[in-house]
Design an enzyme around this catalytic site. Structure first.
Site, PDB file in Angstrom:
ATOM      1  N   ARG A 106     -10.581   4.038   1.863  1.00 21.44           N
ATOM      2  CA  ARG A 106      -9.944   2.804   2.337  1.00 21.44           C
ATOM      3  C   ARG A 106      -9.433   3.058   3.741  1.00 21.44           C
ATOM      4  O   ARG A 106      -8.613   3.948   3.959  1.00 21.44           O
ATOM      5  CB  ARG A 106      -8.793   2.413   1.403  1.00 21.44           C
ATOM      6  CG  ARG A 106      -7.943   1.281   1.948  1.00 21.44           C
ATOM      7  CD  ARG A 106      -6.989   0.696   0.931  1.00 21.44           C
ATOM      8  NE  ARG A 106      -7.697  -0.100  -0.047  1.00 21.44           N
ATOM      9  CZ  ARG A 106      -7.128  -1.024  -0.830  1.00 21.44           C
ATOM     10  NH1 ARG A 106      -5.835  -1.254  -0.745  1.00 21.44           N
ATOM     11  NH2 ARG A 106      -7.845  -1.701  -1.703  1.00 21.44           N
ATOM     12  N   HIS A 133     -14.479  -5.874   1.519  1.00 18.06           N
ATOM     13  CA  HIS A 133     -13.877  -5.302   0.307  1.00 18.06           C
ATOM     14  C   HIS A 133     -14.902  -5.469  -0.824  1.00 18.06           C
ATOM     15  O   HIS A 133     -14.718  -6.266  -1.746  1.00 18.06           O
ATOM     16  CB  HIS A 133     -12.561  -6.028   0.002  1.00 18.06           C
ATOM     17  CG  HIS A 133     -11.666  -5.303  -0.958  1.00 18.06           C
ATOM     18  ND1 HIS A 133     -11.996  -4.083  -1.521  1.00 18.06           N
ATOM     19  CD2 HIS A 133     -10.444  -5.626  -1.471  1.00 18.06           C
ATOM     20  CE1 HIS A 133     -11.005  -3.704  -2.319  1.00 18.06           C
ATOM     21  NE2 HIS A 133     -10.069  -4.611  -2.308  1.00 18.06           N
ATOM     22  N   GLN A 136     -14.067  -5.196  -4.610  1.00 15.09           N
ATOM     23  CA  GLN A 136     -13.345  -6.374  -5.093  1.00 15.09           C
ATOM     24  C   GLN A 136     -14.346  -7.477  -5.474  1.00 15.09           C
ATOM     25  O   GLN A 136     -14.221  -8.095  -6.535  1.00 15.09           O
ATOM     26  CB  GLN A 136     -12.400  -6.863  -3.982  1.00 15.09           C
ATOM     27  CG  GLN A 136     -11.598  -8.084  -4.354  1.00 15.09           C
ATOM     28  CD  GLN A 136     -10.567  -7.792  -5.438  1.00 15.09           C
ATOM     29  OE1 GLN A 136      -9.784  -6.885  -5.319  1.00 15.09           O
ATOM     30  NE2 GLN A 136     -10.581  -8.576  -6.504  1.00 15.09           N
ATOM     31  N   ASP A 227      -6.245 -15.196  -0.886  1.00 16.06           N
ATOM     32  CA  ASP A 227      -5.768 -13.839  -0.595  1.00 16.06           C
ATOM     33  C   ASP A 227      -4.612 -13.995   0.399  1.00 16.06           C
ATOM     34  O   ASP A 227      -4.403 -15.090   0.948  1.00 16.06           O
ATOM     35  CB  ASP A 227      -6.934 -13.029   0.016  1.00 16.06           C
ATOM     36  CG  ASP A 227      -6.551 -11.588   0.360  1.00 16.06           C
ATOM     37  OD1 ASP A 227      -5.546 -11.082  -0.173  1.00 16.06           O
ATOM     38  OD2 ASP A 227      -7.275 -10.968   1.178  1.00 16.06           O
ATOM     39  N   CYS A 267      -7.156 -11.689  -5.312  1.00 13.07           N
ATOM     40  CA  CYS A 267      -7.426 -10.252  -5.445  1.00 13.07           C
ATOM     41  C   CYS A 267      -6.157  -9.445  -5.689  1.00 13.07           C
ATOM     42  O   CYS A 267      -6.224  -8.325  -6.187  1.00 13.07           O
ATOM     43  CB  CYS A 267      -8.149  -9.743  -4.209  1.00 13.07           C
ATOM     44  SG  CYS A 267      -7.211 -10.044  -2.702  1.00 13.07           S
ATOM     45  N   ARG A 295     -11.707  -4.803 -12.080  1.00 11.02           N
ATOM     46  CA  ARG A 295     -11.922  -3.783 -11.047  1.00 11.02           C
ATOM     47  C   ARG A 295     -12.358  -2.466 -11.703  1.00 11.02           C
ATOM     48  O   ARG A 295     -13.266  -1.788 -11.238  1.00 11.02           O
ATOM     49  CB  ARG A 295     -10.633  -3.548 -10.235  1.00 11.02           C
ATOM     50  CG  ARG A 295     -10.139  -4.727  -9.406  1.00 11.02           C
ATOM     51  CD  ARG A 295     -11.080  -5.064  -8.266  1.00 11.02           C
ATOM     52  NE  ARG A 295     -11.389  -3.917  -7.444  1.00 11.02           N
ATOM     53  CZ  ARG A 295     -10.628  -3.474  -6.430  1.00 11.02           C
ATOM     54  NH1 ARG A 295      -9.548  -4.144  -6.095  1.00 11.02           N
ATOM     55  NH2 ARG A 295     -10.973  -2.410  -5.738  1.00 11.02           N
TER      56      ARG A 295
HETATM   57  N1  NVA Z   1      -6.999  -8.848   2.710  1.00 13.96           N
HETATM   58  C1  NVA Z   1      -6.082  -7.948   2.068  1.00 13.96           C
HETATM   59  C2  NVA Z   1      -6.650  -7.475   0.772  1.00 13.96           C
HETATM   60  C3  NVA Z   1      -5.743  -6.580  -0.023  1.00 13.96           C
HETATM   61  C4  NVA Z   1      -6.383  -6.131  -1.289  1.00 13.96           C
HETATM   62  C5  NVA Z   1      -5.803  -6.778   2.989  1.00 13.96           C
HETATM   63  O1  NVA Z   1      -6.731  -6.278   3.625  1.00 13.96           O
HETATM   64  O2  NVA Z   1      -4.636  -6.376   3.091  1.00 13.96           O
HETATM   65  N1   CP Z   2      -7.042  -5.955  -4.687  1.00 20.43           N
HETATM   66  C1   CP Z   2      -6.771  -4.719  -4.226  1.00 20.43           C
HETATM   67  O1   CP Z   2      -7.607  -4.071  -3.600  1.00 20.43           O
HETATM   68  O2   CP Z   2      -5.525  -4.275  -4.514  1.00 20.43           O
HETATM   69  P1   CP Z   2      -4.872  -2.938  -3.989  1.00 20.43           P
HETATM   70  O3   CP Z   2      -4.576  -3.114  -2.533  1.00 20.43           O
HETATM   71  O4   CP Z   2      -3.616  -2.782  -4.813  1.00 20.43           O
HETATM   72  O5   CP Z   2      -5.836  -1.808  -4.211  1.00 20.43           O
END
Ligand code: NVA
Ligand code: CP
Length: 307
Positions: A106, A133, A136, A227, A267, A295
Site C-alpha cells: 500500500r 484499489h 477492493q 467513499d 469501502c 475482502r
Molecule cells: N479513497 C480512500 C480509500 C480508503 C480505503 C483512500 O485512499 O484513503
Molecule cells: N477499504 C479499505 O481498504 O480499508 P482499510 O484502509 O482499512 O484497509
C-alpha cells in the site's frame, strides 16, 4: 473445488491485470470459499505486507486470508525496516522477493508499485495506491454477484471523489460488463487515462457516465456506492472538499431515486454524516459490512491465483 495457481497472472497492480473472465472465476472461487467449499493450500508460503498508509481491512483481511490458506504473513513496517530510511525500491524488491512468495504493498505512487514489480521475482499485489484499489473492487463485485447473481444488468453509481476506489470500479465494471455512473463535483472527475482505458475495454455508449448531476446518476441504479471525499494523503484539502462535496452525500432521500432493490456500498472507513448518513450506513439496503467481510474471501481467491 480445487484451485491452482494461474500462470498468466504475474502481478496485480490494476484491475486490468485480469480479464473479465478471470475476475468472474476468481469471484466464484471467493464465493465458494465463503461457503467453505474450496480446497486451497498455501502451506509454507509467506506474504510480505508493506503498508506506507494506515489500514484496518486490507491488512487484517490479508493476514487472516493467508492464515486460512495455511500460509503466514510478515509485517514489513516501513518504519522498522530500511524502507522508511529510503532504501531504493530496486534493492528492497530484489531482497524481499528472495524471502517472501508474494508482496502486498500500500503506497502513494502507482509508479512505485510498477518499480517493485519490475525488480521483484515474486508477485506484487496493489493493496491501494493513489490511482487504484483493485483488491477492493474484487470484493465489491463479489458482493454484487452475491446480491444480483450476475453483472450485465447491474448499474453501479459511485457518488463522490473520482479517486482510487472510483477508478478501480470503472475498470472492473468495464471488464465485467456492468454500467458505471460517477457523480462528482466539477474538477474532481476520475483520472482521464482510466476513463479512456475503460472505453477501450467496453465501448457500449451507456457503459460509463461521468456527470456532476447526482440525481441523473442515481436514478434507477442497482448499487449506490461512496467513499471518503478526502483520501489518505489529502488531509490538507479536507476543509475545502467538505464544502465542495456537500451535495454529494448519500442520504435516505437520495437513495429513494435508486431502484427499489438497490444496495448501498462503502469501502470504509467512512466519515458518517459526511459522504453518507448514519441511517444509510445502517439501513436494510446496506451491504457495507458484507462487503468488508468479502475482502477476506476475495483475497484468498486472489492469493490462490497468484502465489
Ligand atoms: N479513497 C480512500 C480509500 C480508503 C480505503 C483512500 O485512499 O484513503
Ligand atoms: N477499504 C479499505 O481498504 O480499508 P482499510 O484502509 O482499512 O484497509
Amino acid at each position: 473445488m480445487t484451485v491452482s495457481n494461474n500462470p498468466n497472472l504475474k502481478h496485480f497492480l490494476s484491475c486490468t491485470d485480469l480479464t473479465g473472465h478471470q475476475i468472474n472465476s476468481l469471484i466464484d472461487i471467493a464465493i465458494d470459499l465463503k461457503r467453505e467449499g474450496c480446497n486451497i493450500n498455501l502451506r509454507n508460503k509467506v506474504l510480505g505486507l508493506i503498508f506506507n498508509k494506515a489500514s484496518t481491512r486490507t491488512r487484517v483481511s490479508f493476514q487472516v486470508a493467508m492464515s486460512r490458506l495455511g500460509g503466514t504473513t510478515i509485517d514489513l513496517n516501513p518504519n522498522t525496516t530500511q524502507i522508511g530510511r529510503g532504501e531504493e525500491i530496486k534493492d528492497t524488491a530484489r531482497v524481499l522477493s528472495r524471502y517472501c512468495d508474494v508482496l502486498a504493498i500500500r503506497t502513494f505512487k502507482q509508479s512505485d508499485l510498477e518499480e517493485y514489480a519490475k525488480w521483484s521475482t515474486k508477485p506484487i499485489i496493489n493493496a491501494l495506491s493513489d490511482l487504484e484499489h483493485p483488491c477492493q473492487a474484487l470484493a465489491d463485485f463479489m458482493t454484487i454477484k452475491e446480491e444480483f447473481g450476475s453483472f450485465g444488468n447491474v448499474t453501479l453509481t459511485f457518488i463522490g471523489d473520482g479517486n482510487n476506489v472510483a477508478n478501480s470500479l470503472i475498470l472492473c465494471g468495464a471488464l465485467l460488463g456492468s454500467k458505471i455512473r460517477i457523480a462528482c463535483p466539477k474538477g474532481y472527475e476520475p483520472n482521464i487515462s482510466i476513463i479512456n482505458k475503460a472505453k477501450e475495454l467496453n465501448n457500449n455508449s451507456d457503459s460509463l457516465l461521468i456527470t456532476n448531476d447526482v440525481l441523473e446518476a442515481v436514478n434507477g441504479a442497482n448499487v449506490v456506492y461512496t467513499d471518503v471525499w478526502s483520501s489518505m494523503g489529502q488531509e490538507d484539502t479536507k476543509i475545502l472538499k467538505d464544502r465542495v462535496f456537500e451535495e454529494y452525500s448519500i442520504t435516505n432521500k437520495l437513495l429513494n431515486f435508486a431502484n427499489p432493490d438497490a444496495i448501498v456500498l462503502h469501502c470504509l472507513p467512512a466519515y458518517r454524516d459526511k459522504e453518507i448518513t448514519d441511517e444509510v450506513i445502517d439501513c436494510k439496503q446496506s451491504r457495507i459490512f458484507d462487503q468488508a467481510e468479502n475482502r477476506m474471501h476475495a483475497q484468498q481467491a486472489l492469493l490462490s491465483y497468484i502465489v
